[in-house]
Structure formats: structure tokens, C-alpha cells
Design a protein around this motif. Sequence first.
Motif, PDB file in Angstrom:
ATOM      1  N   ALA A 300       6.959  11.045   2.691  1.00  0.00           N
ATOM      2  CA  ALA A 300       5.718  11.150   3.400  1.00  0.00           C
ATOM      3  C   ALA A 300       5.288   9.454   3.293  1.00  0.00           C
ATOM      4  O   ALA A 300       5.456   8.645   2.226  1.00  0.00           O
ATOM      5  CB  ALA A 300       4.550  11.456   2.525  1.00  0.00           C
ATOM      6  N   GLY A 301       4.631   9.095   4.188  1.00  0.00           N
ATOM      7  CA  GLY A 301       4.417   7.744   4.624  1.00  0.00           C
ATOM      8  C   GLY A 301       5.466   6.752   5.103  1.00  0.00           C
ATOM      9  O   GLY A 301       5.136   5.806   5.376  1.00  0.00           O
ATOM     10  N   ALA A 302       6.638   7.212   5.152  1.00  0.00           N
ATOM     11  CA  ALA A 302       7.679   6.450   5.621  1.00  0.00           C
ATOM     12  C   ALA A 302       7.667   6.298   7.103  1.00  0.00           C
ATOM     13  O   ALA A 302       6.795   6.616   7.968  1.00  0.00           O
ATOM     14  CB  ALA A 302       8.951   7.298   5.584  1.00  0.00           C
ATOM     15  N   GLU A 303       8.253   4.958   7.445  1.00  0.00           N
ATOM     16  CA  GLU A 303       8.384   4.534   8.823  1.00  0.00           C
ATOM     17  C   GLU A 303       9.117   5.654   9.663  1.00  0.00           C
ATOM     18  O   GLU A 303       9.821   6.134   9.313  1.00  0.00           O
ATOM     19  CB  GLU A 303       9.033   3.191   8.816  1.00  0.00           C
ATOM     20  N   PRO A 304       8.539   5.518  11.185  1.00  0.00           N
ATOM     21  CA  PRO A 304       9.318   6.757  12.023  1.00  0.00           C
ATOM     22  C   PRO A 304      10.725   6.438  12.078  1.00  0.00           C
ATOM     23  O   PRO A 304      11.249   7.302  12.124  1.00  0.00           O
ATOM     24  CB  PRO A 304       8.556   6.437  13.385  1.00  0.00           C
ATOM     25  N   ALA A 305      11.170   5.272  12.056  1.00  0.00           N
ATOM     26  CA  ALA A 305      12.737   4.982  12.015  1.00  0.00           C
ATOM     27  C   ALA A 305      13.187   5.652  10.928  1.00  0.00           C
ATOM     28  O   ALA A 305      14.486   6.274  11.142  1.00  0.00           O
ATOM     29  CB  ALA A 305      12.972   3.304  12.099  1.00  0.00           C
ATOM     30  N   ASP A 306      12.744   5.478   9.638  1.00  0.00           N
ATOM     31  CA  ASP A 306      13.284   6.101   8.423  1.00  0.00           C
ATOM     32  C   ASP A 306      13.066   7.670   8.514  1.00  0.00           C
ATOM     33  O   ASP A 306      14.215   8.364   8.111  1.00  0.00           O
ATOM     34  CB  ASP A 306      12.617   5.702   7.249  1.00  0.00           C
ATOM     35  N   ILE A 307      11.984   8.105   8.923  1.00  0.00           N
ATOM     36  CA  ILE A 307      12.028   9.540   9.004  1.00  0.00           C
ATOM     37  C   ILE A 307      13.028  10.201  10.108  1.00  0.00           C
ATOM     38  O   ILE A 307      13.441  11.229   9.641  1.00  0.00           O
ATOM     39  CB  ILE A 307      10.438  10.026   9.928  1.00  0.00           C
ATOM     40  N   ALA A 308      13.307   9.507  11.179  1.00  0.00           N
ATOM     41  CA  ALA A 308      14.321  10.071  12.087  1.00  0.00           C
ATOM     42  C   ALA A 308      15.504  10.087  11.574  1.00  0.00           C
ATOM     43  O   ALA A 308      16.569  10.810  12.157  1.00  0.00           O
ATOM     44  CB  ALA A 308      14.389   9.050  13.497  1.00  0.00           C
ATOM     45  N   ARG A 309      15.955   9.627  10.376  1.00  0.00           N
ATOM     46  CA  ARG A 309      17.350   9.796   9.923  1.00  0.00           C
ATOM     47  C   ARG A 309      17.351  10.615   8.731  1.00  0.00           C
ATOM     48  O   ARG A 309      18.394  10.630   8.318  1.00  0.00           O
ATOM     49  CB  ARG A 309      17.675   8.285   9.099  1.00  0.00           C
ATOM     50  N   LEU A 310      16.478  11.504   8.529  1.00  0.00           N
ATOM     51  CA  LEU A 310      16.367  12.330   7.497  1.00  0.00           C
ATOM     52  C   LEU A 310      17.520  13.432   7.887  1.00  0.00           C
ATOM     53  O   LEU A 310      17.453  13.996   8.799  1.00  0.00           O
ATOM     54  CB  LEU A 310      15.060  12.955   7.102  1.00  0.00           C
ATOM     55  N   PRO A 311      18.163  13.660   6.722  1.00  0.00           N
ATOM     56  CA  PRO A 311      19.386  14.505   7.335  1.00  0.00           C
ATOM     57  C   PRO A 311      19.081  16.034   7.522  1.00  0.00           C
ATOM     58  O   PRO A 311      19.383  16.625   8.499  1.00  0.00           O
ATOM     59  CB  PRO A 311      20.249  14.428   5.831  1.00  0.00           C
ATOM     60  N   TYR A 312      17.932  16.724   6.652  1.00  0.00           N
ATOM     61  CA  TYR A 312      17.823  18.196   7.268  1.00  0.00           C
ATOM     62  C   TYR A 312      17.025  18.137   8.521  1.00  0.00           C
ATOM     63  O   TYR A 312      17.283  19.212   8.990  1.00  0.00           O
ATOM     64  CB  TYR A 312      17.028  18.589   6.058  1.00  0.00           C
ATOM     65  N   LEU A 313      16.202  17.256   8.672  1.00  0.00           N
ATOM     66  CA  LEU A 313      15.381  17.243   9.882  1.00  0.00           C
ATOM     67  C   LEU A 313      16.322  17.019  11.140  1.00  0.00           C
ATOM     68  O   LEU A 313      16.061  17.633  11.887  1.00  0.00           O
ATOM     69  CB  LEU A 313      14.278  15.864   9.722  1.00  0.00           C
ATOM     70  N   ASP A 314      17.057  16.213  10.849  1.00  0.00           N
ATOM     71  CA  ASP A 314      18.342  15.923  11.627  1.00  0.00           C
ATOM     72  C   ASP A 314      18.978  17.286  12.254  1.00  0.00           C
ATOM     73  O   ASP A 314      19.331  17.733  13.383  1.00  0.00           O
ATOM     74  CB  ASP A 314      19.372  14.902  11.545  1.00  0.00           C
ATOM     75  N   ALA A 315      19.539  17.904  11.179  1.00  0.00           N
ATOM     76  CA  ALA A 315      20.206  19.288  11.165  1.00  0.00           C
ATOM     77  C   ALA A 315      19.437  20.343  11.913  1.00  0.00           C
ATOM     78  O   ALA A 315      19.868  21.240  12.733  1.00  0.00           O
ATOM     79  CB  ALA A 315      20.585  19.973   9.707  1.00  0.00           C
TER      80      ALA A 315
END
Length: 456
Positions: A300-315
Amino acid sequence: MSAETGPVGTAPRAPRPVLLHALLAGLDFDRYFRWRRTRDGDPFLVRFPGFGSALFTGSAAGAREVFRAPADSVRPPLPNPIEPMVGPSSLILTRGAQHRRDRTLLAPAFHGGRIRTYGSIIRDAAAAELDGERTGTPWRSGTRIDARAAARAITLRVVLAVVLGVDDERRRDEYCAATTEFLNTYGGALMLIPALRREVFGRAPWNRFIAARDRLDALIDREIACRRTSVPGTDILGSLLDTRYDDGSVITDAELRDQVRTLLVAGHETTATVLVWALYRLHREPAALRRLRAELAAHAGAEPADIARLPYLDAVCQETLRLHPPVPIVLRRLTGEFTLRGQRLVAGDTMGVAVPLLHSDPAVWARPRQFRPERFLERHYGPFEFAPFGGGHRRCVGAALADYELRIVLATVLGRARLRLSPRFAQGRIPISVPHNIATGPRVAITFDVLESGSE
Ligand code: HEM
């Protein structure tokens, strides 16, 4: 194959009766394609009345052949159902040297580094929708949300900001109204039945479409004229105005208008549809939703670029694109002889990849009908096994923007709201996909009930 030449050599014939097949494909093309694969194997021929036939493959071996076909041996098929929307100079429709030239002009504006600067625009667009900026009704507990309308509003806002730098309310309202009307006037009938594209006493659907296109074009023309005489700006239009072709010439206003219209059309309905399906699938799979929420909460509160790298979100995003590719067929018309999966084709014939079949090939995907994002954490899938953005020299130029946008919007919505699928969608059959303008999406309007939201 082209409608004129018919099948050649060992290529299969189009199944008859043609109209019955067209009807079955039109009612549920996903199911029709699966049936054809089971009945006829890979590849198989499909006839589109009014547009000719195409030899389709749904296997990785076939996709490799189609996507690796030399650039000069293929071109986009014409007539094309979306031609009146995007215009003859659109990157989607040009071929050969012109396509190469325009692709070189457009592609740098969509590179990953450039796209990452749009993170806060995307997050703010999602937040504005939750705050009810468009509808005047914030997402509060008890509100019922039409997912497609909400997703379209978010992605349209993003594409307007990214392509044209539209960030003030008055201009946004003007563009949103013109783009939405433009898209709404080009329904399935006009798209699929070219004979309907004629003016009848100023009252036919075609007249309404032309009037809507003229209104949108007037806005785009005004923008181009204004930018030509001022600082180009940091958005994609600015970058197109600022760049020169290799021979030193600049893009003309008419070509620019077609490219901008293409980006507005190609760049928002597609992404919106995937967002709807992602929310739908997640809310039908509580374990996947829980796992994603836990991952988002931990960042929570992470920058968009870091959010976009989250592995499960990506999956989750990949699995949604696998099951619900919004552009389900990718076509190439041949300019010379070619062999697809052992079938000989000649100049003028059309070949294509049936993306839903590719994404459900049992040789590649275990339990292919199941929504299981984990599969993307367990294995890497190659570009000929998983191809929601097509492939080769025509692979979607906006793929990096779409991927980034999907992840940030999904994270923002799930981070701020708790939703429940409306009772009618919570169980039972998964809605079928039908064409909506340039993308296919759920035939029915999927709705969610807001249980809790950060807007309260
Ligand atoms: C989830 C969202 C999207 C999906 C699934 C998607 C899918 C596709 C597919 C399958 C193609 C055809 C590729 C081929 O022929 O091999 C394509 C082409 C294209 N897309 Fe996308 N797209 C998406 C979003 C976008 C966005 C955001 C933009 C721009 C703002 C965009 C602009 C284009 C353009 C201009 C082309 C033509 C490329 C060419 O022919 O060189 N798309 N897209």
C-alpha cells in the motif's frame, strides 16, 4: 483465402452452408472456433460473408509461422470492418514501406521508459472514477456499478491524457462526448455489413456515424493546428509532431488525424474490456482475489511503477488476457505464396491466428478453461503460445501502455473499494464475448455492488 480466388492446392474448403456458419460464429465465435478445431483440426478455414475467408491456426506452431512471415509477404486484409473508424492512413491498415515508416514514428512514444511517466495519470484517472467525477455518484456502499461504463471512462481519460495531453475538465468532457458518440454510432451492423454504409436522406446509421466522426475530427484538427504553432508538448501527439521521418519530412495533418483517431479507438475499449473481465474473474475466484488483495495491502502506498511489477498482479492480468483476449483474431493477407501448417496458400489469401484457441491449446495449457493466475508464476510462456497483443512486425504498439494501465487501474480500484458481483453474475455461466467496436467484450453489462469504498 480471398473471396475471389477460393481455396488452392491442399487448403481446405470453407464449410457450408456459409450463412449458417457465419451465424454460429456471430452468436458465439469462441465456441464456434473450439468446435471447428475439434471437427477439422488445425488449421481450418472460416468464411466471413462480405469480407472473404481466412485460414486459421490456433496452435503455437501455426502462430510462429504467421508471426514470423516476412513483413513484405503480408499486409492487413482490406476491406476491413474497422476501416471507417480508423481511416486509411491508420497504422493498423497501412502496409510495406508506409507501415514501417509510421511504426518507426509511433513506436518510440510507447516505449517502457516513456510509459512509466504516465503512472500517476493512470492512478488519478481510476481514483476520479471512484470519486464519481464522471457520474456525479461516488462509489459508496450500496452503489451499483456498470463495470464496462466505469472501465471505459477510466481508460478513455487515460488515453486522452497520454495521447493528447487532455487534462482539464472542459476539454476532457468535450473529447469524451465526441469519442463516445463516435464509437456508439459504429455498431456491429455497420461494422459487419458494408452494404449498410451508405447515406439515406441524412437519416441512416451511416449518416449518424459520419456526423460523429466529423465532430471528433474537428476537435483533433483544432488540436493539431494549435500544436503546430506552439510547443509540441510531452504527450504522444507532441512526440509525433516533433519527430521526422528518415527522409526529413514530417507527418501530414490528414495522416496525423488518422493515427490519433486510431490510438483513441484502439487504446481504450481494449484495455477497458480486460479490466471488466479481470474484476469479474477475481470476484468469481475468492482465493485469487484474497491473494491479490494481500499482495496489494503489503505494498500500500507504493509508487505506480513498483505496483506494476507485483508478481501476482502481473499473473492476474496475464491470465485475464489469456482467457479473454479483446482482439481475438489477428489476420494477415498474403502478397505471395506461403505454407501454413502444411497448407499451401497463394497471393490474396488470408491467414490468421485464433487467439482464444492458441490460449486454450491443451498441449500448452493445463486445464485451459480454468482461471488460475498461478500458472504464470510457475512457467514462462513464449510469444507464440501467449499472444494477446499479436506478434511479429505488427505486434500491438500500445502493449506496454496497456499492460501498465491494467495493473495500476486494477490495483487502485481493489485498493480503494470492496465489490461484490451483482447476484445475477455471481454464479452460473460466464457471459459470452461479442464485438464492441474494435474489441470484443462481455455481451451483457456486468455489474458490481459496492460494499465499501475509500470514497466514503
Ligand atoms: C489490453 C489492451 C490491448 C490489446 C489486447 C491489444 C491487442 C492488439 C492486437 C492483437 C493487435 C494486432 C497485432 C497484430 O496484428 O499482430 C493490436 C494492434 C494495435 N494496437 Fe493494440 N491492444 C491493446 C491496447 C492498445 C493500446 C493502449 C493502444 C494505443 C494507445 C493500441 C494501439 C494499437 C495499434 C496502433 C495497433 C496496430 C499496430 C500495427 O499494425 O503496427 N493498442 N493491438
